[in-house]
Design an enzyme around this catalytic site. Structure first.
Site, short mmCIF file in Angstrom:
data_model
loop_
_atom_site.label_atom_id
_atom_site.label_comp_id
_atom_site.label_asym_id
_atom_site.label_seq_id
_atom_site.Cartn_x
_atom_site.Cartn_y
_atom_site.Cartn_z
N ALA A 12 31.57 66.77 28.50
CA ALA A 12 31.37 66.99 29.45
C ALA A 12 31.37 66.60 30.71
CB ALA A 12 30.37 67.67 30.12
N CYS A 13 32.37 66.25 31.54
CA CYS A 13 30.74 64.90 32.61
C CYS A 13 30.16 64.40 32.67
CB CYS A 13 32.09 65.28 34.13
SG CYS A 13 33.70 64.97 34.25
N PRO A 14 29.87 63.90 32.72
CA PRO A 14 30.48 62.02 33.59
C PRO A 14 31.14 61.33 31.88
CG PRO A 14 28.15 61.33 33.71
CD PRO A 14 27.83 62.33 32.69
N CYS A 41 36.86 69.40 34.24
CA CYS A 41 36.08 67.52 34.97
C CYS A 41 36.87 66.52 34.94
CB CYS A 41 34.85 68.11 34.78
SG CYS A 41 33.94 67.84 33.30
#
Lengths: 75, 405
Positions: A12-14, A41
């Site tokens: 997942a981000c970042p 994302c």
């Protein structure tokens, strides 16, 4: 001209963008980095970041919710 | 690498709500349609955690989920998708050209639905921390990474306050910088009441961003009080900026008419000043920018593009009739007088097998009437050698004979 693959599946981000930025430093001009992602994302910041750096960006949707971002290093 | 060329009926620039809707209409009209999107299908709506005012979804929907449904529906109608950014356009000839870094796309019609992008504060240090270094424009993207952290939201519109409330589910504290006086916000009343009661939200009134600070990653946002000029440093892990949007129209500068702020100007049919080029959604100069209005724009643009292409083909093939004589009867089928002349026209057709006769009903679209320069209905237009020779709006047995003499 070399081609590199960066596996960011499940991340997942970042994280995908941080890994992409780091990996791009290893590339020579003309090389291609293919970033594999499955978190939407990362579709919002990885291509955008790469374009602001002046690179060419193309994206393929390899499956529903799974993408490969092609970044051609141009400088 | 040499660019390859591909042909489409319609190329749609931008895969947000307007572009996907236009794609659904074009695809359903069996036009060969391409949507070019620079990143994620769904556009700005995918940045929104919850959309509660799009009709048909009484329980609300996340922006991403709603846009996935739009995308799925466009796929069902065989719309093609390409995910890259458009480098340039050329609308100077009949065939419109849209170029990406690898391909040159030729299209009969182009629909611009390039939408907007988040506006920046332009405060000192901002560029240093964009994307993954502490400044974000997407709460759903970066909420989880801010679990139990202290964050800041800039702005007081619907996006700022609603996304700020969503972020309180993750962050331990959400500071909100509002440029207005105490208690005044730009958002809707429901969001405002919720935000004021939320114990995790704290408001810093009359402030704007002066500077973003940090060493490699943002660690402090320095606000400035607009009334006292006092500088207020607030230590945060991430700063979310929701202060409106700017149109994505750089590549259309000096190509399409736009407002001072850069929004494209169209009429109610989504037509720009260039025939065959349409604009729809947030990129247009309009009153309300929402998914609901983007959908309406997209439907009109898709339909208008379909009509434009059909009319161009009819104009070329039938009305101009390859330079041979042609008579166009321009009428409105819902008007009784107009209908009464149809038998007269039929009689003329029998007597003049050498003249191609076309009946043009303006009821659904007046595009051909406009191309023929006809404003009064019914009218007759006689064309020969690809030129309009005579036009009449006083139709009777005699005048109809005279027009071709």
């Amino acid at each position: 001209m070399k081609e590199y693959r960066l596996d960011c599946l499940g991340e997942a981000c970042p994280i995908p963008l941080m890994k992409t930025e780091k990996k791009m430093m290893d590339l020579q001009v003309g090389d291609m980095l293919i970033v594999m992602i499955d978190h939407s994302c990362a579709m919002k910041n990885v291509p955008e970041w790469a374009r602001t750096q002046g690179h060419n960006v193309d994206i393929e949707e390899v499956d529903d919710g799974e993408w490969e971002i092609f970044i051609e290093k141009v400088k | 690498m040499e660019k390859k060329t591909e042909q489409y009926d319609v190329v749609i620039i931008g895969g947000g709500a307007a572009g996907l809707t236009a794609g659904i209409y074009c695809g359903r009209a069996r036009l060969k349609t391409l949507i070019i999107e620079k990143s994620l299908m769904g556009g700005l709506a995918t940045y929104t955690n919850e959309i509660e005012n799009y009709p048909g979804f009484p329980d609300g929907s996340s922006g991403l989920e709603l846009m996935e449904l739009f995308h799925k529906q466009a796929k069902k109608f065989n719309v093609n998708f390409k995910m890259t950014d458009v480098k340039s356009v050329d609308f100077t000839s009949e065939v419109k050209v849209v170029e990406t870094f690898r391909v040159r796309y030729e299209a009969k019609a182009v629909i611009v639905t390039s939408g907007g992008k988040p506006r920046l504060t332009n405060a000192k240090g901002e560029a240093e921390f964009l994307y993954d270094k502490g400044i974000s424009f997407c709460a759903t993207c970066d909420a989880a990474a801010n679990t139990d952290k202290e964050i800041m939201v800039i702005g007081s519109g619907d996006a700022a306050i609603e996304e700020g409330i969503f972020l309180t589910k993750f962050a331990k504290k959400v500071h909100v910088s509002v440029m207005h006086d105490t208690g005044k916000m730009d958002c809707n009343e429901i969001a405002k009441a919720d935000a004021m009661q939320n114990p995790k939200m704290s408001f810093i009134w009359n402030t704007v961003v002066e500077e973003f600070n940090g060493n490699g990653h943002l660690d402090t946002v320095v606000l400035r009080n607009l009334k006292t000029n006092e500088l207020i440093p607030v230590p945060v892990d991430t700063c979310f900026i929701f202060i409106g949007y700017l149109p994505n129209t750089e590549i259309f500068k000096d190509v399409l008419p736009m407002t001072k702020a850069g929004y494209l100007v169209t009429n109610e049919k989504m037509e720009t000043s260039i025939p065959g080029v349409f604009a729809a959604g947030d990129v247009r100069d309009k009153f309300l920018k929402q998914v609901a209005t983007a959908v309406g724009d997209g439907a009109i643009a898709g339909y208008a593009a379909e009509k434009y292409i059909a009319e161009s083909e009819m104009f070329e093939m039938q009305i101009l009739n390859h330079g041979r004589p042609s008579l166009a009867y321009v009428y409105n089928a819902i008007d009784a007088t107009s209908r009464a002349y149809l038998s007269v026209i039929e009689g003329f057709e029998h007597e003049h097998p050498d003249i191609k006769v076309s009946r043009i009903d303006v009821y659904k679209s007046d595009g051909l009437a406009r191309r023929l320069g006809v404003s009064k209905l019914p009218s007759l237009v006689y064309i020969n050698n690809n030129k309009i020779i005579r036009k009449i709006d006083d139709i009777n047995d005699l005048s109809i004979q005279q027009i071709v003499e």
